[in-house]
Every structure is written in structure tokens, then in C-alpha cells.
Design a protein around this motif. Structure first.
Motif, PDB file in Angstrom:
ATOM      1  N   ASP A  68      36.082  55.542  52.472  1.00 35.96           N
ATOM      2  CA  ASP A  68      35.733  56.176  51.199  1.00 35.96           C
ATOM      3  C   ASP A  68      36.851  55.883  50.204  1.00 35.96           C
ATOM      4  OD1 ASP A  68      34.686  57.708  49.169  1.00 35.96           O
ATOM      5  OD2 ASP A  68      35.177  59.627  50.097  1.00 35.96           O
ATOM      6  N   VAL A  73      36.605  59.540  55.249  1.00 32.86           N
ATOM      7  CA  VAL A  73      36.044  60.856  55.543  1.00 32.86           C
ATOM      8  C   VAL A  73      35.886  60.936  57.057  1.00 32.86           C
ATOM      9  CG1 VAL A  73      34.069  62.389  55.282  1.00 32.86           C
ATOM     10  CG2 VAL A  73      34.858  61.016  53.332  1.00 32.86           C
ATOM     11  N   TYR A  86      39.139  64.793  54.495  1.00 32.64           N
ATOM     12  CA  TYR A  86      39.379  63.507  53.844  1.00 32.64           C
ATOM     13  C   TYR A  86      40.807  63.099  54.143  1.00 32.64           C
ATOM     14  CZ  TYR A  86      40.074  59.925  50.348  1.00 32.64           C
ATOM     15  OH  TYR A  86      40.368  58.737  49.734  1.00 32.64           O
TER      16      TYR A  86
END
Length: 172
Positions: A68, A73, A86
Motif C-alpha cells: 500500500d 497493510v 499499517y
């Protein structure tokens, strides 16, 4: 795309065992079993507040790592309980995990036969305290067959263990 841990470790990543390079190389889905150990009542409430499971036991487990932007993630499924965080790049090869307002800075370090994700700081928002003030914990990963054995723990000052979970994973 090269995974976040690989980028943080640089050339040392190539010395990790193949299953660890596969897990942290480019993302994907891994499945296995996990045993969750919780802390005392206040620590269990803290675990629940940040999205971690608050009940102890052994359950099916999966980890999905999805690239990401500049980070990843991580979606962990402890039986029916879903926990997402995250992970992004931190300074000096560290990895910064965001769990709501909580921030945990880890340094990926190779160890004989495995990988240690050592906590070097934690805090809320942009304020990151050093590990000696913020708490203890981290993760250890080693190889088991074609898969990975992992042991993750988190302790908070004054509360003791918030969570420990350990188990095995193999590519799905």
C-alpha cells in the motif's frame, strides 16, 4: 515490489531463510494456527481497545500482507477476530506500525535462523518514546519446514503483558 521488511534490512534480508524471505518479500496470504495469551483485566481491555483479541485460546490464524503505497497493510485473522495495521518505513531502516493512534517503531534484525522485530520506540500520534519508556515486546520469526514459526508480544509499563500470540504459518 520489494516488501517493507526487505527494504528496511537492505542486503541483510538476502541472508534470511527462504520462508522468511517469501513471507516478507512481496506480500500475500499465509495461514496457520495461533495461540493467544492475554494479560490481566486492564491489559485485556487495552488490547480490545486497540483492536487486538482479548480472549485467550488457540484458533485458526491468517496473515495477509498487502502493499500500500510505500508501506503495507497487515490483516491478521484470529479465528473470527480481524485486526489490521499499517506498516510504513521509519528512519534508519526501522518500520513504523500504526494501530489507530498507537505507533510502534521496530527494527528488523537478522538472528541465527530467523528474524527479530525489536521494538525501539512506541507512542501516540507523532510522539514516539524510546522502548525503555514505552514498553517491551516485539516479534521473533524462525523457520518450521516450508513455513514460519512466530512469537509476538507486547507489554505496557505498569500493566505488564497486553498480549502474546505465537504459532505457525505457511503459504496459502
Amino acid at each position: 515490489m520489494t516488501g517493507l521488511i526487505a527494504r528496511g534490512m537492505g542486503p541483510a534480508f538476502d541472508g534470511l531463510p527462504a520462508p522468511l524471505r517469501a513471507l516478507h518479500g512481496a506480500g500475500g496470504l499465509w495461514r496457520g494456527t495461533v495461540t493467544v495469551e492475554t494479560g490481566r483485566a486492564v491489559a485485556r481491555r487495552l488490547a480490545l481497545a486497540i483492536g487486538l483479541p482479548s480472549e485467550a485460546g488457540t484458533v485458526p490464524f491468517s496473515l495477509e500482507i498487502q502493499p500500500d503505497g510505500t508501506g503495507e497493510v497487515w490483516t491478521r485473522r484470529f479465528g473470527p477476530h480481524v485486526f489490521r495495521s499499517y506498516l510504513g518505513p521509519g528512519p534508519d531502516g526501522t518500520v513504523l506500525e500504526r494501530i489507530g493512534a498507537l505507533r510502534v517503531r521496530m527494527r528488523p534484525e537478522p538472528v541465527p535462523g530467523g528474524l527479530h522485530l525489536r521494538i525501539v520506540g512506541a507512542g501516540l500520534g507523532a510522539v514516539i518514546a524510546p522502548a525503555w519508556l514505552a514498553g517491551r515486546g516485539g516479534g521473533m520469526e524462525t523457520v518450521e519446514g516450508d513455513g514460519v514459526r512466530f512469537d509476538v508480544s507486547g507489554r505496557a509499563p505498569g500493566l505488564g503483558r497486553v498480549i502474546r500470540y505465537h504459532g505457525t504459518l505457511a503459504p496459502a
